[in-house]
Scaffold this motif. Structure first.
Motif, PDB file in Angstrom:
ATOM      1  N   VAL B 198      15.551   6.761  25.706  1.00 58.44           N
ATOM      2  CA  VAL B 198      14.283   7.486  25.790  1.00 58.44           C
ATOM      3  C   VAL B 198      14.128   8.319  24.528  1.00 58.44           C
ATOM      4  N   LEU B 199      13.183   7.959  23.698  1.00 60.25           N
ATOM      5  CA  LEU B 199      13.035   8.593  22.387  1.00 60.25           C
ATOM      6  C   LEU B 199      12.716  10.069  22.498  1.00 60.25           C
ATOM      7  N   SER B 200      11.925  10.457  23.506  1.00 62.85           N
ATOM      8  CA  SER B 200      11.513  11.864  23.616  1.00 62.85           C
ATOM      9  C   SER B 200      12.718  12.763  23.874  1.00 62.85           C
ATOM     10  N   GLU B 201      13.668  12.276  24.642  1.00 57.96           N
ATOM     11  CA  GLU B 201      14.875  13.062  24.907  1.00 57.96           C
ATOM     12  C   GLU B 201      15.645  13.279  23.619  1.00 57.96           C
ATOM     13  N   ALA B 202      15.780  12.218  22.861  1.00 56.36           N
ATOM     14  CA  ALA B 202      16.526  12.317  21.610  1.00 56.36           C
ATOM     15  C   ALA B 202      15.835  13.287  20.654  1.00 56.36           C
ATOM     16  N   GLU B 203      14.538  13.204  20.600  1.00 55.15           N
ATOM     17  CA  GLU B 203      13.804  14.077  19.675  1.00 55.15           C
ATOM     18  C   GLU B 203      13.952  15.537  20.050  1.00 55.15           C
ATOM     19  N   ARG B 204      13.909  15.791  21.347  1.00 54.83           N
ATOM     20  CA  ARG B 204      13.912  17.193  21.801  1.00 54.83           C
ATOM     21  C   ARG B 204      15.282  17.823  21.713  1.00 54.83           C
ATOM     22  N   LEU B 205      16.323  17.049  22.064  1.00 51.85           N
ATOM     23  CA  LEU B 205      17.639  17.651  22.274  1.00 51.85           C
ATOM     24  C   LEU B 205      18.570  17.583  21.078  1.00 51.85           C
ATOM     25  N   CYS B 206      18.498  16.483  20.350  1.00 50.25           N
ATOM     26  CA  CYS B 206      19.633  16.166  19.473  1.00 50.25           C
ATOM     27  C   CYS B 206      19.617  16.905  18.158  1.00 50.25           C
ATOM     28  N   ASP B 207      20.799  17.417  17.825  1.00 51.29           N
ATOM     29  CA  ASP B 207      20.986  17.957  16.478  1.00 51.29           C
ATOM     30  C   ASP B 207      21.082  16.808  15.488  1.00 51.29           C
ATOM     31  N   ARG B 208      21.817  15.782  15.917  1.00 55.64           N
ATOM     32  CA  ARG B 208      21.883  14.571  15.107  1.00 55.64           C
ATOM     33  C   ARG B 208      21.743  13.371  16.035  1.00 55.64           C
ATOM     34  N   ILE B 209      21.281  12.292  15.400  1.00 54.07           N
ATOM     35  CA  ILE B 209      21.055  11.065  16.186  1.00 54.07           C
ATOM     36  C   ILE B 209      21.795   9.915  15.523  1.00 54.07           C
TER      37      ILE B 209
END
Lengths: 684, 257
Positions: B198-209
């Motif tokens: 889920v891209l939105s989760e990654a965008e909101r939470l992650c310091d790095r991806i």
């Protein structure tokens, strides 16, 4: 957060405690696996006894019509028989002319099946007039020159009842004549009479009861252990995997072996408790007289002491451990609860096979049989209950079977390896889709075996030759076509391709023929060895299909017993069923399942292993050659050698087995598809 | 020392119908304490397999991995003491209560006596489990089960949390609660590695991806770094660009940050 390293023993007890607590709280499973069977035993015994009494009373009150032709028996004997028959309940004696039966006597005495069949037809004509039984005095060429021959229709209860009355009357007349003759010979005073023969059984009541219980208890123990232990094993392995708790458990700082050992302990304890409770229920039912064991109905009370029962339970402990371990292994492999449930029936059948040794009176506990897993403890339990205790033998049995159990338990420690639990990277749905072919194939296989038992045996009882032909050339191919159609649809492949009907290499066909003599000798060796642990009953060889089909010509006999099985059975087992199995399972697993299905289809515990071996080998031939036809040819050649008798005569020499070497070499050549032939199917 | 470190992780297995399958083809990862690292990729990319290797459930076919400096292959039991694992398919024992569940897993981690009781009470309070702590887990709602699962995962206060698609199957509220929980771990200094598609989760939470595809990490970095390297603005486009580059015949080996 500083804390001490977890202690393995504490972890073991923790996992075990949680398993038992979860089981205890599953009241529905506990009730159906543990409590319900206990309640049912008194009902079962009582119900069975009541039904038997009711049935016997009903039959004894019914009038039976018996046809008599005693003209050749002499006036005195005829008169006595009539009088005694009239005393055996409501009976109508009808005089008949059994001349046609007497006329067939010379032929019947030769034992020729055709003559026996004519006698049967002639007798059946009398039954068509409404008679339930016949009693005919037949003159013979051998002493005593007159034979009293009863006839009955074994398929009718009333006819069997008529036969019982005839037998009782005949026995009374025989006793009277015997008494009188003995008095004459011994010049005794007729007024004094002879004392009746009084049977004295030197076996004590405990021995008698123990012998009867020893035939029942091992079989019952297998059912009880598997049903009780299955509830725990399914929940501990397949159920946890399905619910997602197994993955969580495997991430805890607990060795997987500790987890597996604790789960095994939970299954073992549950199985033991189930066995004890059910055993107490059975013994209580017998002790309080709510039921009786077969053969002990007339005995007064159940008299097996607690010492024998406890000892019998003790010698059976290795089997308890082994069955619990097997349950863990089976349920540990299952991906879902339901899949685990499906695997329980094959496990039950496999466990029953060696256990049935205890029901064979002529199988003794010795050094060899004591070492058979499940079989040795079953025999030991039987012997202990009937009072035959040989301590060194029991010790050897215990040690050997404990070794088997330890081997199985060691495997349990490996089943929670993450590799096995989470082997595929794809999700469960994809896995389920891939394995659906093999699951459905197994269901069709079981259906085929059941159809052979029910439909095939009914057809063959009606007419052996026609029944065989219909079973092999109609029933099995029809089921095979239905099974293969589904496989082809799911695999998006042509039916012929799914059934491996592609043209074979000539080399493969030649190899199949070369393999036949060795296969015959191998199965004969297995059969001979098997008889040391599972002797054939005396009636086994007397009425084989060969003798019963003697009236059919040799060409028809070969067609029925060699070609038809090769075509029908190969089409179903190695064509349709294997088509599904090989899509999901490794070759050795396919061969194992074919061993079980093909062996079971032949409906004889004595034939199970030899025919299972044939089934497994035919599977490997089919997989290797990628064509059904070499397997058909091998099967037909194998059968032909047995039917024609060449296996016992010209091809009996062990040197013929060496043909297996070039045969195997030819079969190992690449199949047609591997050489670039069109497979005609897509990967599912 | 990195909280999570993986070098050249490979996972192969044999499938009867497909032959040898390489689910993970050489993955390098570094995650720092107090960092939220997202592993982003489609189904079948190798995310779950990678996380299971790091969580010591699966053994790598090749490569090494460490959790807080502990080799997961050489010392799996010690590594498990240092990590908490939660996946979208994690279940609870239906006939145990939340309290019993926490006590059970606490004992497996070596907690006992008053220390165990105190920790369980603390978690019940922190996660608001009080009203249903003593009822059976089979009677709980999805959100309630999720809270119990999270409490179970952090029971032993691990420095590393590995979450495998933790919001799978959750409704909006439950999913939001999970995201808030993950964010709260950053402040606690916990390293959180979670996988998602889920891209939105990654965008909101992650310091790095880390973008993972076909068993390989295509690139690793902050969203800004990935955007700059790919010339794309949105995470979806970044992902597509990285996959496109990876499928070129002479694609360079994936970058590691």
């Amino acid at each position: 957060m500083a804390r001490p390293a977890p202690d393995t023993r504490t972890q073991f007890l923790c996992v075990l405690g949680t398993e038992l607590r979860s089981l205890w709280r599953d009241r529905r499973a506990l009730f159906s696996a543990l409590v319900l069977p206990m309640l049912l035993y008194p009902l079962l015994f009582q119900g069975q006894a009541w039904l038997e009494r009711a049935s016997r009373t009903r039959l004894e009150q019914r009038n039976v019509r018996v046809g008599l032709d005693l003209t050749r028996a002499g006036p005195e004997l005829a008169q006595r028989l009539r009088e005694r028959l009239a005393e055996e309940g409501p009976i109508e004696l009808v005089d008949i002319d059994a001349g046609p039966l007497q006329a067939l006597e010379v032929e019947v005495a030769t034992g020729a099946p055709a003559a026996v069949e004519r006698e049967r037809s002639a007798a059946a004509a009398f039954f068509d007039t409404g008679l339930e039984a016949l009693l005919v005095a037949i003159t013979t060429d051998t002493p005593p020159f007159v034979e009293l021959r009863p006839y009955r229709d074994g398929a009718e209860d009333l006819s069997n009842e008529a036969l019982r009355r005839i037998e009782r009357a005949r026995a009374r007349v025989h006793e009277e004549f015997t008494h009188r003759r003995v008095q004459e010979l011994l010049e005794l005073d007729p007024a004094q009479g002879l004392t009746d023969l009084a049977l004295v059984d030197v076996a004590s009541a405990e021995d008698q009861g123990g012998a009867a219980l020893g035939r029942l208890l091992p079989i019952l123990a297998v059912f009880v252990l598997l049903s009780g232990g299955a509830a725990a094993a399914l929940a501990a392995f397949a159920g946890e995997r399905e619910s997602g708790t197994l993955e969580t458990l495997l991430v805890q700082p607990v060795p997987a072996r500790t987890i597996a050992a604790a789960k095994f302990a939970a299954v073992l304890l549950t199985a033991l408790v189930t066995l004890v409770c059910n055993g107490l229920s059975v013994l209580g039912t017998l002790f309080f007289g709510w039921g009786a064991l077969p053969g002990l109905e007339a005995a007064g009370g159940f008299a097996v002491g607690s010492g024998r029962v406890l000892t019998a339970a003790l010698v059976y402990l290795p089997s308890v451990a082994l069955l619990s371990a097997l349950l863990c292994l089976v349920c540990g492999r299952a991906r879902t609860f339901r899949e685990g449930q499906h695997l329980l029936l094959p496990l039950l059948l496999l466990a029953l096979v060696p256990t049935l040794l205890a029901t064979q009176d002529d199988v003794e506990l010795d050094l060899l049989t004591a070492a058979i897993p499940l079989g040795g403890p079953a025999l030991a339990m039987r012997d202990v209950l009937r009072g035959d205790v040989v301590l060194p033998l029991l010790a050897w049995m215990f040690a050997a079977n404990l070794a088997w159990a330890a081997l199985a338990v060691a495997q349990v420690g490996r089943i929670l390896d993450g590799e096995r639990v989470f082997a595929a990277a794809s999700d469960e749905h994809e896995d389920a889709q891939r394995r659906v072919q093999s699951r459905l194939a197994l269901r069709w296989g079981l259906l085929g075996v059941i159809a052979i038992y029910l439909v095939g045996s009914t057809l063959q009882n009606w007419s052996l030759a026609l029944g065989l032909a219909l079973t092999l050339l109609a029933l099995l191919p029809l089921l095979g076509l239905l099974a293969a159609r589904g496989t082809a649809r799911r695999a998006r492949a042509r039916l012929a391709s799914v059934l491996s009907l592609r043209a074979p290499r000539l080399a493969h066909l030649a190899g199949a023929v070369c393999l036949a003599p060795a296969l015959v000798q191998l199965t004969q060796l297995v059969f001979a060895w098997q008889q040391t642990v599972l002797p054939l009953p005396s009636s086994f060889g007397e009425s084989t299909m060969l003798r019963e089909l003697e009236g059919v010509g040799p060409v028809a006999r070969i067609a029925l017993l060699a070609l038809a099985p090769a075509l029908g059975e190969e089409f179903f087992f190695r064509g349709a069923i294997l088509a599904g199995l090989r899509r999901d399972l490794a070759p050795w697993k396919c061969a194992l399942w074919q061993f079980a299905l093909f062996g079971a289809a032949h409906a004889s515990i004595h034939r199970f292993v030899p025919t299972g071996i044939v089934g497994a080998l035919l599977t490997l031939v089919c997989l290797r050659t990628q064509s059904l036809w070499p397997a058909v040819l091998l099967h037909a050649s194998y059968n032909s050698l047995l039917v024609s008798g060449l296996a016992e005569t010209h091809l009996a020499h062990p040197a013929w087995a060496l043909l297996a070497l070039p045969g195997a070499a030819l079969l190992l050549l690449p199949g047609a598809a591997a050489r670039g032939g069109a497979s005609g199917e897509l990967r599912s | 020392m990195n909280a999570i470190e993986a070098r050249g992780l490979v996972k192969s297995y044999a499938d009867p119908s497909r032959g040898v399958v390489q689910a993970v083809r050489g993955i390098d990862l570094e995650c720092r304490a107090g960092e939220i690292f997202g592993l982003l990729g489609p189904n079948g990319a190798g995310k779950t397999t990678t996380l299971r290797m790091l969580a010591t459930i699966l053994a790598p076919s090749a490569g090494t991995a460490r959790i807080a400096g502990v080799d997961v292959v050489a010392e799996p039991l010690r590594a498990r003491q240092l990590l908490g694992f939660l996946s979208g398919t994690t279940g609870l024992y239906p006939r145990l209560s939340p309290r019993e569940t926490l006590e059970y897993f606490g004992k497996l981690h070596g907690l006992a006596g008053t220390a165990l009781q105190a920790r369980v009470a603390e978690l019940i309070e922190v996660f608001g489990l009080g009203s249903y702590a003593d009822g059976r887990c089979e009677a709980l709602s999805t959100g309630q089960r999720q809270k119990v699962s999270i409490a179970r995962a952090v029971l032993h206060d691990p420095p590393v949390l590995i979450l495998d698609e933790p919001t799978t199957g959750l409704d909006v509220l439950a999913s939001s609660a999970m995201i808030e929980f993950i964010e709260s771990r950053r402040a606690a200094g916990t390293c959180v590695l979670f996988s998602t598609h889920v891209l939105s989760e990654a965008e909101r939470l992650c310091d790095r991806i880390g973008v993972i595809f076909a068993g390989r990490v295509l690139d690793v970095g902050t969203k800004a770094e990935l955007a700059e390297r790919t010339g794309q603005r949105w995470l979806e486009d970044i992902f597509k660009e990285l996959v496109r580059r990876a499928e070129l015949p002479d694609a360079a080996s994936p970058a590691t940050r």
